[in-house]
Design a protein around this motif. Structure first.
Motif, short mmCIF file in Angstrom:
data_model
loop_
_atom_site.label_atom_id
_atom_site.label_comp_id
_atom_site.label_asym_id
_atom_site.label_seq_id
_atom_site.Cartn_x
_atom_site.Cartn_y
_atom_site.Cartn_z
N UNK A 79 0.82 -1.21 0.00
CA UNK A 79 0.00 0.00 0.00
C UNK A 79 0.86 1.27 0.00
N UNK A 80 1.93 1.28 0.77
CA UNK A 80 2.79 2.46 0.86
C UNK A 80 3.45 2.78 -0.49
N UNK A 81 3.93 1.73 -1.16
CA UNK A 81 4.56 1.92 -2.46
C UNK A 81 3.54 2.34 -3.51
N UNK A 82 2.31 1.79 -3.43
CA UNK A 82 1.26 2.17 -4.37
C UNK A 82 0.92 3.65 -4.24
N UNK A 83 0.87 4.15 -3.00
CA UNK A 83 0.53 5.56 -2.79
C UNK A 83 1.57 6.51 -3.38
N UNK A 84 2.78 6.03 -3.55
CA UNK A 84 3.82 6.86 -4.16
C UNK A 84 3.66 6.96 -5.67
N UNK A 85 2.92 6.00 -6.24
CA UNK A 85 2.70 5.97 -7.69
C UNK A 85 1.38 6.64 -8.06
N UNK A 86 0.31 6.29 -7.32
CA UNK A 86 -1.01 6.84 -7.61
C UNK A 86 -1.03 8.32 -7.24
N UNK A 87 -1.41 9.16 -8.17
CA UNK A 87 -1.41 10.60 -7.96
C UNK A 87 -0.16 11.25 -8.52
N UNK A 88 0.88 10.46 -8.72
CA UNK A 88 2.12 10.99 -9.27
C UNK A 88 2.35 10.48 -10.69
N UNK A 89 2.55 9.16 -10.83
CA UNK A 89 2.77 8.58 -12.15
C UNK A 89 1.47 8.20 -12.84
N UNK A 90 0.45 7.88 -12.05
CA UNK A 90 -0.89 7.60 -12.59
C UNK A 90 -1.87 8.55 -11.92
N UNK A 91 -2.60 9.30 -12.70
CA UNK A 91 -3.57 10.25 -12.16
C UNK A 91 -4.91 10.06 -12.86
N UNK A 92 -5.97 10.41 -12.16
CA UNK A 92 -7.32 10.21 -12.70
C UNK A 92 -8.17 11.45 -12.53
N UNK A 93 -8.90 11.78 -13.57
CA UNK A 93 -9.90 12.85 -13.53
C UNK A 93 -11.26 12.19 -13.45
N UNK A 94 -12.00 12.45 -12.37
CA UNK A 94 -13.27 11.77 -12.15
C UNK A 94 -14.42 12.51 -12.85
N UNK A 95 -15.58 11.83 -12.89
CA UNK A 95 -16.70 12.30 -13.69
C UNK A 95 -17.23 13.67 -13.29
N UNK A 96 -17.49 13.85 -12.01
CA UNK A 96 -18.15 15.08 -11.55
C UNK A 96 -17.17 15.95 -10.79
#
Length: 322
Positions: A79-96
């Motif tokens: 989980x700690x390593x994933x949080x370093x990737x999500x938001x930095x290397x992979x980002x998402x724009x949500x619907x609303x």
């Protein structure tokens, strides 16, 4: 090597034996490529990307033979390593955009929080970078907007803030989940042009989840068509629009109003998408498919390579009997 590889991805809610909402999903994406994902509401488009982002909470169950992003095994990453990737290397724009921003905090606070978390920026440096990001997404009076709360912004302006947050750390992969759903037509066009410009300037890979086939035809290089939780056809643009090989893709394209000019009625696909408890034993499109045969009712097809890309059909249209 592909930037993103999903192989046999499935998502269930409840128990391991529950009917999957995403089933046997195979997908690849190269660096700098634009992929469009289309399909009816409830077909599993958003859930597939949320599984990649690690946003499927209990009782959700995510399984896959492979979920690879660059050199990272996203399925087994701590989980700690994933949080370093999500938001930095992979980002998402949500619907609303109105629900993507926290109404209790200013735009500046939320944008600076991203920079602090992933880039270690603080104080004046973080504020200056936040202003630059708002200017990059063409928000006028960027410095003053930092002190605004989300309810003080229009829908289009809020979506630009969300985009600024998503690209703040220059991600290698940007996922846009119907980013223009709540916006009027003129703002929709501006947002799509903004995303395309940012993608080209930064050479990001971009996954565009949308119902708008015209957007896909204009922006994407490849298209993944989903139906009832499965990818039924993957192909390149414009070939998939000119020569669809899956009956569902053909039905989607025939439903475009421009294809029914002069007709009394729009072309439609009869029936409804199968639910959790009424899924056919064979191909999931069988009850609605005008080309169905006996084999379709008894055997569920796999997504297999085709001359046009990949298709999940026993009898692709180019091979369908007259």
């Amino acid at each position: 090597m592909s930037l993103l590889t999903l192989r046999n991805l499935s998502v269930r809610f409840g128990s391991p034996s529950a009917t999957p909402v995403v089933e046997g999903m195979d997908l690849t994406l190269d660096a700098g490529e634009i992929l469009g994902i289309v399909g009816e509401s409830g077909s599993g488009k958003s859930v597939t990307m949320m599984a990649l982002m690690g946003l499927i909470d209990s009782p959700g169950i995510v399984t896959a033979d492979a979920m690879q992003f660059a050199e990272h095994d996203m399925l087994n990453l701590p989980a700690r390593a994933r949080r370093q990737i999500i938001g930095k290397d992979i980002a998402m724009i949500f619907q609303d955009p109105m629900t993507s921003l926290n109404p209790s905090y200013t735009v500046g606070y939320q944008l600076i929080e991203v920079l602090k978390q992933h880039q270690g920026l603080k104080g004046a440096a973080a504020r200056q970078r936040a202003i630059e990001l708002l200017e990059l997404v063409e928000i006028p009076g960027a410095a003053q907007r930092l002190d605004a709360y989300p309810h003080q912004l229009s829908g289009g302006m809020s979506q630009r803030v969300v985009i600024a947050m998503a690209i703040a750390c220059e991600p290698r992969l940007l996922i846009a989940d119907e980013p223009t759903t709540a916006l009027d037509v003129t703002i929709q066009a501006q947002i799509m042009q903004l995303l395309l410009r940012l993608q080209q300037e930064r050479n990001m890979a971009l996954i565009m989840i949308t119902h708008d086939l015209a957007v896909v035809a204009e922006m994407a290089q490849r298209v993944c068509v989903m139906y009832a939780g499965q990818a039924v056809e993957v192909g390149s643009v414009p070939e998939i629009f000119q020569h669809p090989v899956h009956p569902y893709t053909e039905a989607l394209l025939k439903a475009i109003p421009e294809h029914s000019l002069g007709a009394e009625r729009l072309s439609t696909l009869p029936g409804i998408v199968p639910g959790r408890y009424d899924r056919p034993r064979g191909c999931l499109l069988t009850p609605r498919c005008p080309y169905r045969q006996e084999r379709c009712q008894d055997s569920r097809p796999l997504l297999q390579a085709h001359t046009t890309g990949a298709v999940r059909c026993h009898f692709p249209l180019t091979e369908a009997p007259a």
